[in-house]
Scaffold this motif. Sequence first.
Motif, PDB file in Angstrom:
ATOM      1  N   LYS A 207       0.890  -1.041   0.114  1.00  0.00           N
ATOM      2  CA  LYS A 207      -0.306   0.402   0.154  1.00  0.00           C
ATOM      3  C   LYS A 207       0.675   1.698   0.104  1.00  0.00           C
ATOM      4  CE  LYS A 207      -4.200  -2.455  -0.284  1.00  0.00           C
ATOM      5  NZ  LYS A 207      -3.342  -3.510  -0.781  1.00  0.00           N
TER       6      LYS A 207
ATOM      7  N   PHE B 225       4.930  -1.518 -11.501  1.00  0.00           N
ATOM      8  CA  PHE B 225       3.947  -1.046 -11.302  1.00  0.00           C
ATOM      9  C   PHE B 225       2.675  -1.167 -12.299  1.00  0.00           C
ATOM     10  CE2 PHE B 225       1.040   1.106  -8.898  1.00  0.00           C
ATOM     11  CZ  PHE B 225       0.682   2.361  -9.571  1.00  0.00           C
TER      12      PHE B 225
ATOM     13  N   GLU C 278       1.616 -13.032  -6.632  1.00  0.00           N
ATOM     14  CA  GLU C 278       1.921 -12.089  -6.252  1.00  0.00           C
ATOM     15  C   GLU C 278       3.321 -11.833  -5.443  1.00  0.00           C
ATOM     16  OE1 GLU C 278      -2.639 -11.426  -4.120  1.00  0.00           O
ATOM     17  OE2 GLU C 278      -0.430 -10.018  -3.393  1.00  0.00           O
TER      18      GLU C 278
ATOM     19  N   PHE D  37      -2.514   5.967 -10.810  1.00  0.00           N
ATOM     20  CA  PHE D  37      -1.690   5.546 -12.280  1.00  0.00           C
ATOM     21  C   PHE D  37      -2.116   6.483 -12.904  1.00  0.00           C
ATOM     22  CE2 PHE D  37      -1.718   3.287 -15.837  1.00  0.00           C
ATOM     23  CZ  PHE D  37      -3.047   2.846 -15.832  1.00  0.00           C
TER      24      PHE D  37
ATOM     25  N   GLU E  41      -3.168   4.454  -5.073  1.00  0.00           N
ATOM     26  CA  GLU E  41      -2.755   3.757  -5.727  1.00  0.00           C
ATOM     27  C   GLU E  41      -3.411   3.753  -7.429  1.00  0.00           C
ATOM     28  OE1 GLU E  41      -0.375   0.012  -5.015  1.00  0.00           O
ATOM     29  OE2 GLU E  41       0.621   0.409  -4.441  1.00  0.00           O
ATOM     30  N   ARG E  42      -4.078   3.227  -7.831  1.00  0.00           N
ATOM     31  CA  ARG E  42      -5.043   3.086  -8.959  1.00  0.00           C
ATOM     32  C   ARG E  42      -5.439   5.248  -9.746  1.00  0.00           C
ATOM     33  NH1 ARG E  42      -6.479   0.275 -12.655  1.00  0.00           N
ATOM     34  NH2 ARG E  42      -6.316  -1.738 -11.586  1.00  0.00           N
TER      35      ARG E  42
ATOM     36  N   ARG F 194       0.864  -4.922 -11.788  1.00  0.00           N
ATOM     37  CA  ARG F 194      -0.104  -4.454 -10.671  1.00  0.00           C
ATOM     38  C   ARG F 194      -1.222  -4.024 -11.355  1.00  0.00           C
ATOM     39  NH1 ARG F 194       0.681  -3.092  -5.330  1.00  0.00           N
ATOM     40  NH2 ARG F 194       2.307  -1.633  -6.161  1.00  0.00           N
ATOM     41  N   ILE F 195      -0.865  -3.447 -11.724  1.00  0.00           N
ATOM     42  CA  ILE F 195      -2.063  -1.973 -12.618  1.00  0.00           C
ATOM     43  C   ILE F 195      -3.624  -3.034 -13.317  1.00  0.00           C
ATOM     44  CG2 ILE F 195      -3.155  -0.634 -13.915  1.00  0.00           C
ATOM     45  CD1 ILE F 195      -2.522   0.740 -11.659  1.00  0.00           C
TER      46      ILE F 195
ATOM     47  N   ASP G  69      -4.770  -5.535 -11.293  1.00  0.00           N
ATOM     48  CA  ASP G  69      -5.583  -5.073 -10.841  1.00  0.00           C
ATOM     49  C   ASP G  69      -5.582  -5.429  -9.495  1.00  0.00           C
ATOM     50  OD1 ASP G  69      -9.510  -5.340  -9.943  1.00  0.00           O
ATOM     51  OD2 ASP G  69      -7.869  -3.715  -9.392  1.00  0.00           O
ATOM     52  N   GLU G  70      -4.554  -5.270  -8.720  1.00  0.00           N
ATOM     53  CA  GLU G  70      -4.071  -5.547  -7.701  1.00  0.00           C
ATOM     54  C   GLU G  70      -3.070  -4.327  -6.807  1.00  0.00           C
ATOM     55  OE1 GLU G  70      -2.064 -10.366  -7.910  1.00  0.00           O
ATOM     56  OE2 GLU G  70      -0.637  -8.147  -7.811  1.00  0.00           O
ATOM     57  N   VAL G  71      -4.099  -3.582  -7.179  1.00  0.00           N
ATOM     58  CA  VAL G  71      -3.519  -1.974  -6.256  1.00  0.00           C
ATOM     59  C   VAL G  71      -4.291  -1.063  -5.700  1.00  0.00           C
ATOM     60  CG1 VAL G  71      -1.652  -0.932  -8.314  1.00  0.00           C
ATOM     61  CG2 VAL G  71      -4.379  -0.684  -8.229  1.00  0.00           C
ATOM     62  N   SER G  72      -4.028  -0.810  -4.913  1.00  0.00           N
ATOM     63  CA  SER G  72      -5.574   0.339  -3.143  1.00  0.00           C
ATOM     64  C   SER G  72      -5.873   1.439  -4.723  1.00  0.00           C
ATOM     65  CB  SER G  72      -3.967   0.282  -2.910  1.00  0.00           C
ATOM     66  OG  SER G  72      -3.836   1.756  -3.156  1.00  0.00           O
TER      67      SER G  72
END
Lengths: 353, 184
Positions: free
Chosen positions: A2, A12, B149, A29, A25-26, A15-16, A19-22
């Motif tokens: 986070k 990064f 992950e 982005f 973070e989105r 991860r976007i 869809d493994e972002v808070s």
Amino acid sequence: MKFMPKKVDAQFLVRIIRDEVSPEEREYFEQWLSESDANKEEYAETLLLWEQMGKANLPQLPDTSLQWQKISGRLTEKENKKFFLAPVRFRKEKIHIENIEIWITRIAAVILLAVVAVLLKNNMSPNEKPEPVVVTKSNIPSKIIKYELVAGKGERITLPLSDGSIVYLNSDTKIRYPKQFESDYREVEVTGEAYFIVAPDKKRPFTVKTGQITTLVTGTEFNVVNRQNKVEVVVATGRIKVFSKNTGKVVEVQKGEKILADAGKLKSAFKVNLEYELAWRDNKLAFNNTRLFEIMNEIERNYNVDVVFKNDTLKSRTLTGVLDGKSLDQVLSLINLTLDINIHQQGLTVIVE
Amino acid sequence: MIKIEESELLSILFEVKQGNKEAFKKFFSVFQPSVYYFIYRYTCDKEAAEDLCQETFIKFWLFKDKLDLNSSPKAYLFRIARNLAYNYITRKPPVSSYDEDENLLISISKNPEEDYETYALVDDLQKALNILPERCRTTFILSRYEGLEYSEIAVTMNVSLQTVKNQMNKAISMLKKELSAKIN
């Protein structure tokens, strides 16, 4: 993860894509995306690559049953390893702060993270907050640091947790808990006896692990006992779910009910007298047709003495009632009077005859 | 791919730990595809993937006492698989052409003529994977195809989270170069 990224790099973007972002973070982005066409292109290229790489042709999976037969045959025989089966040596474990839990064991009498521990002879005075002793490097994420707090015999401790929950440890009890809970669940482990007042948080279920049994709540009060492979949970307020890893069974327990588990097997919940069950919280000892043997176990734990039975038949004498005696002397006299026996102290030993 | 619930997996693993072979058979059928394709993508070698897949599960069984029911069995399984696969590619004597750079390991078998055709049938995407240095390749495969992950990959590979991120950056960058070169 986070933490806010210092810059937008390929990992990064991955991860976007996954869809493994808070949400923060989105947002970051999306702002980066809108800043320039070059950024848009970079993202598009990465997304395209990611999609493309998923299209590789693969050989057909070897037939599962056939493979199993081969494996199964070898599981029982002693085998000579072929050359490419030379012993696999895992690399030596390096301590990497980010992915290994660090257990720190403390002796309650020496280091306290919580309110003062007192001997049962005195009344509890929960008014000081002791300094948490930091024993690790300051750059370790708090969630990864776990503590182990031990209440010795004759001691009780009140422990506030990072989410506002409070745990009351009875004597001879050990609790493992993180310095700071995760963002989507809260978990602790208990051996011994503890009473929980769990701060409500619907987004973060609270679990108490006691051997094979896990108790799951969102915000409520309950008592847990985990001694000698026997687990008991009593609910004071609210509702809880109790899960057995052993059998996979889940039982819901309501306020005023108790549930038992023996070697991981859960029985049905049943109504109990909360005053009895939670007597220890008021500094009392409550017994209901309890054998003297068990009563003396409890006394050993609470007063930190050794008990010796000179007369074994006395072990199965039973007692019912609530002992509100504060000192060991008072408790022993009461038992003597009730059962018409002679229990006396000799130094740190209590002799029953 | 067979999908199972977390709690079912837990009880299967519990049985496996006790030495229950039936449970282990179920475990095998659930994870065989993951492990097989992981090793295939890693080594670009069908036969090796088949053999090493078996070895992975055998090893898993042999060390079932060390199984920690609280942590991810997948990470543990891939750790075993990757170590076996790594030993395989480093011990195989490279034949006709090999790269001096010890990080570049291209899977070429002992019979180049026989395998040239097969090798040519391997698509560009797998070839691009082959060119990645070992740690890069492992990271990318675990992320893209096994859905791990970064933190799980770090556990599987026994490296720091930052290392995983660096490897991923490197992988994406090299793959982009490699695939755009192929198009042109």
